[in-house]
Design a protein around this motif. Sequence first.
Motif, PDB file in Angstrom:
ATOM      1  N   LEU A 218       0.833  -1.207   0.000  1.00  0.00           N
ATOM      2  CA  LEU A 218       0.000   0.000   0.000  1.00  0.00           C
ATOM      3  C   LEU A 218       0.868   1.257   0.000  1.00  0.00           C
ATOM      4  O   LEU A 218       0.597   2.212  -0.737  1.00  0.00           O
ATOM      5  CB  LEU A 218      -0.923   0.017   1.230  1.00  0.00           C
ATOM      6  CG  LEU A 218      -2.105  -0.950   1.259  1.00  0.00           C
ATOM      7  CD1 LEU A 218      -2.883  -0.781   2.563  1.00  0.00           C
ATOM      8  CD2 LEU A 218      -3.020  -0.720   0.064  1.00  0.00           C
ATOM      9  N   ALA A 219       1.908   1.256   0.833  1.00  0.00           N
ATOM     10  CA  ALA A 219       2.773   2.436   0.949  1.00  0.00           C
ATOM     11  C   ALA A 219       3.440   2.759  -0.387  1.00  0.00           C
ATOM     12  O   ALA A 219       3.430   3.915  -0.837  1.00  0.00           O
ATOM     13  CB  ALA A 219       3.829   2.200   2.028  1.00  0.00           C
ATOM     14  N   VAL A 220       4.018   1.742  -1.033  1.00  0.00           N
ATOM     15  CA  VAL A 220       4.706   1.977  -2.301  1.00  0.00           C
ATOM     16  C   VAL A 220       3.710   2.335  -3.398  1.00  0.00           C
ATOM     17  O   VAL A 220       3.938   3.263  -4.188  1.00  0.00           O
ATOM     18  CB  VAL A 220       5.527   0.730  -2.705  1.00  0.00           C
ATOM     19  CG1 VAL A 220       6.222   0.965  -4.039  1.00  0.00           C
ATOM     20  CG2 VAL A 220       6.547   0.387  -1.637  1.00  0.00           C
TER      21      VAL A 220
ATOM     22  N   LEU B 271     -10.194   6.585   4.034  1.00  0.00           N
ATOM     23  CA  LEU B 271      -9.764   5.596   3.045  1.00  0.00           C
ATOM     24  C   LEU B 271      -8.632   4.733   3.588  1.00  0.00           C
ATOM     25  O   LEU B 271      -8.628   3.509   3.402  1.00  0.00           O
ATOM     26  CB  LEU B 271      -9.315   6.294   1.755  1.00  0.00           C
ATOM     27  CG  LEU B 271      -8.953   5.393   0.573  1.00  0.00           C
ATOM     28  CD1 LEU B 271     -10.132   4.529   0.165  1.00  0.00           C
ATOM     29  CD2 LEU B 271      -8.488   6.239  -0.616  1.00  0.00           C
ATOM     30  N   PHE B 272      -7.681   5.350   4.283  1.00  0.00           N
ATOM     31  CA  PHE B 272      -6.568   4.582   4.850  1.00  0.00           C
ATOM     32  C   PHE B 272      -7.067   3.592   5.891  1.00  0.00           C
ATOM     33  O   PHE B 272      -6.650   2.416   5.897  1.00  0.00           O
ATOM     34  CB  PHE B 272      -5.527   5.497   5.493  1.00  0.00           C
ATOM     35  CG  PHE B 272      -4.544   4.734   6.346  1.00  0.00           C
ATOM     36  CD1 PHE B 272      -3.549   3.967   5.752  1.00  0.00           C
ATOM     37  CD2 PHE B 272      -4.654   4.734   7.730  1.00  0.00           C
ATOM     38  CE1 PHE B 272      -2.665   3.225   6.526  1.00  0.00           C
ATOM     39  CE2 PHE B 272      -3.776   3.994   8.508  1.00  0.00           C
ATOM     40  CZ  PHE B 272      -2.779   3.240   7.909  1.00  0.00           C
ATOM     41  N   ILE B 273      -7.933   4.041   6.793  1.00  0.00           N
ATOM     42  CA  ILE B 273      -8.444   3.144   7.838  1.00  0.00           C
ATOM     43  C   ILE B 273      -9.133   1.941   7.206  1.00  0.00           C
ATOM     44  O   ILE B 273      -8.944   0.798   7.634  1.00  0.00           O
ATOM     45  CB  ILE B 273      -9.414   3.895   8.775  1.00  0.00           C
ATOM     46  CG1 ILE B 273      -8.657   4.974   9.562  1.00  0.00           C
ATOM     47  CG2 ILE B 273     -10.091   2.923   9.740  1.00  0.00           C
ATOM     48  CD1 ILE B 273      -9.552   5.873  10.402  1.00  0.00           C
TER      49      ILE B 273
ATOM     50  N   VAL C  36      -2.372  11.113   1.647  1.00  0.00           N
ATOM     51  CA  VAL C  36      -2.643  10.744   3.039  1.00  0.00           C
ATOM     52  C   VAL C  36      -2.534   9.234   3.230  1.00  0.00           C
ATOM     53  O   VAL C  36      -1.908   8.763   4.189  1.00  0.00           O
ATOM     54  CB  VAL C  36      -4.043  11.244   3.477  1.00  0.00           C
ATOM     55  CG1 VAL C  36      -4.434  10.639   4.826  1.00  0.00           C
ATOM     56  CG2 VAL C  36      -4.057  12.760   3.567  1.00  0.00           C
ATOM     57  N   VAL C  37      -3.114   8.464   2.316  1.00  0.00           N
ATOM     58  CA  VAL C  37      -3.036   7.002   2.421  1.00  0.00           C
ATOM     59  C   VAL C  37      -1.583   6.540   2.327  1.00  0.00           C
ATOM     60  O   VAL C  37      -1.142   5.661   3.081  1.00  0.00           O
ATOM     61  CB  VAL C  37      -3.885   6.309   1.337  1.00  0.00           C
ATOM     62  CG1 VAL C  37      -3.702   4.792   1.400  1.00  0.00           C
ATOM     63  CG2 VAL C  37      -5.363   6.651   1.508  1.00  0.00           C
ATOM     64  N   GLY C  38      -0.813   7.142   1.412  1.00  0.00           N
ATOM     65  CA  GLY C  38       0.592   6.775   1.257  1.00  0.00           C
ATOM     66  C   GLY C  38       1.402   7.073   2.505  1.00  0.00           C
ATOM     67  O   GLY C  38       2.179   6.233   2.969  1.00  0.00           O
ATOM     68  N   VAL C  39       1.218   8.260   3.074  1.00  0.00           N
ATOM     69  CA  VAL C  39       1.974   8.668   4.265  1.00  0.00           C
ATOM     70  C   VAL C  39       1.617   7.788   5.459  1.00  0.00           C
ATOM     71  O   VAL C  39       2.494   7.311   6.197  1.00  0.00           O
ATOM     72  CB  VAL C  39       1.708  10.155   4.592  1.00  0.00           C
ATOM     73  CG1 VAL C  39       2.284  10.513   5.963  1.00  0.00           C
ATOM     74  CG2 VAL C  39       2.310  11.054   3.519  1.00  0.00           C
ATOM     75  N   LEU C  40       0.320   7.560   5.673  1.00  0.00           N
ATOM     76  CA  LEU C  40      -0.107   6.747   6.812  1.00  0.00           C
ATOM     77  C   LEU C  40       0.302   5.282   6.643  1.00  0.00           C
ATOM     78  O   LEU C  40       0.652   4.614   7.622  1.00  0.00           O
ATOM     79  CB  LEU C  40      -1.626   6.857   6.997  1.00  0.00           C
ATOM     80  CG  LEU C  40      -2.128   8.223   7.482  1.00  0.00           C
ATOM     81  CD1 LEU C  40      -3.655   8.233   7.584  1.00  0.00           C
ATOM     82  CD2 LEU C  40      -1.518   8.575   8.839  1.00  0.00           C
TER      83      LEU C  40
ATOM     84  N   PRO D 263       5.768  -0.651  10.062  1.00  0.00           N
ATOM     85  CA  PRO D 263       6.360  -1.525  11.096  1.00  0.00           C
ATOM     86  C   PRO D 263       5.378  -2.513  11.712  1.00  0.00           C
ATOM     87  O   PRO D 263       5.792  -3.513  12.307  1.00  0.00           O
ATOM     88  CB  PRO D 263       6.852  -0.517  12.156  1.00  0.00           C
ATOM     89  CG  PRO D 263       7.092   0.740  11.384  1.00  0.00           C
ATOM     90  CD  PRO D 263       6.003   0.775  10.351  1.00  0.00           C
ATOM     91  N   THR D 264       4.064  -2.265  11.576  1.00  0.00           N
ATOM     92  CA  THR D 264       3.068  -3.182  12.144  1.00  0.00           C
ATOM     93  C   THR D 264       2.833  -4.390  11.251  1.00  0.00           C
ATOM     94  O   THR D 264       2.153  -5.335  11.658  1.00  0.00           O
ATOM     95  CB  THR D 264       1.723  -2.460  12.366  1.00  0.00           C
ATOM     96  OG1 THR D 264       1.132  -2.133  11.099  1.00  0.00           O
ATOM     97  CG2 THR D 264       1.909  -1.194  13.171  1.00  0.00           C
ATOM     98  N   ASP D 265       3.359  -4.351  10.038  1.00  0.00           N
ATOM     99  CA  ASP D 265       3.089  -5.427   9.077  1.00  0.00           C
ATOM    100  C   ASP D 265       4.280  -5.567   8.138  1.00  0.00           C
ATOM    101  O   ASP D 265       4.200  -5.247   6.962  1.00  0.00           O
ATOM    102  CB  ASP D 265       1.811  -5.098   8.290  1.00  0.00           C
ATOM    103  CG  ASP D 265       1.494  -6.150   7.238  1.00  0.00           C
ATOM    104  OD1 ASP D 265       1.495  -7.345   7.587  1.00  0.00           O
ATOM    105  OD2 ASP D 265       1.253  -5.779   6.078  1.00  0.00           O
TER     106      ASP D 265
END
Length: 285
Positions: free
Chosen positions: A39-41, A76-78, A186-190, A196-198
């Motif tokens: 998701l982050a990338v 959206l991130f949540i 926002v989704v990328g940053v969060l 680290p949780t996954d």
Amino acid sequence: MDRKDAIYLALLIFVTFIWGVTFPMIKDVFAYLSPVSFLAVRFAVASLIFLPFVYRKLIQTNRNTIKYGVVAGIFLFIAYYLQTVGLKYTEPALSGTITGIYVVFVPIISYLYLKRRVMRIEVYSSVFAFLGLVLMSYSGLHNLAIESGDILTFIAAIFYAMQLVYISKYASNVDPLVFSFLQIVVVGVLSLAFMPTDMYPIVFSYYALFVIVFTAIFATFLATYVYVSALSRMNVTKVGVILIGEPIFADITSIFLFNEPVGPIEILGICIMIVSIGVISYFSD
């Protein structure tokens, strides 16, 4: 339905097609990097794709647009995060079905938050679309016991519904391109913050790189802009019912690419979903 609404309808169906065909691809990517890392990338790449189109507009963006975009991005991130984590502890078919509950929540939240009268055809279409989804996922629904992943996915469905309704309230008053960009950032940053949780070791793969770029362009950049723009003209329940058609294309892709069997119950579910989408598209304003 005027010509512009017909174009948005066609684009929304194209978005569900893209989301559907990328679902099997994304599942395979998790062999190379964790879901939250993906998701982050993915959202970081999508943000960079957006940037050339919005950087001039960002200078002129008012505070309200930024506020609305950030809040929508948090919703959206949540939803993405809870669904992704929940998928670890439940079956994929069950995860998809529970997520689809959002289509039932949309008219309810729309009535409570927007104070908007909900037509009966919207309620019926939402319920039948979800019923079709359940039937379509029938062969994969083996475990009826409630797991922790099911609860997380259920909460994710509520946030998906909240995000759609929230966007529908403000989409007609903001620049859809900037609004979409802010959510993606926002989704990328969060996602980056929650990596680290996954986490597990990242393995480089040209396949994973292809999926990241493909989903960033089509399933994120293009898809977000399309449904945000559509929500500026079309009612949110209609958009929600159309977008729930994603599993139809996911199933069709799995059938053709992986020769997965499909029975009469699943075919009935697909037909019910298609009829529900057609009915609300034709009869709802």
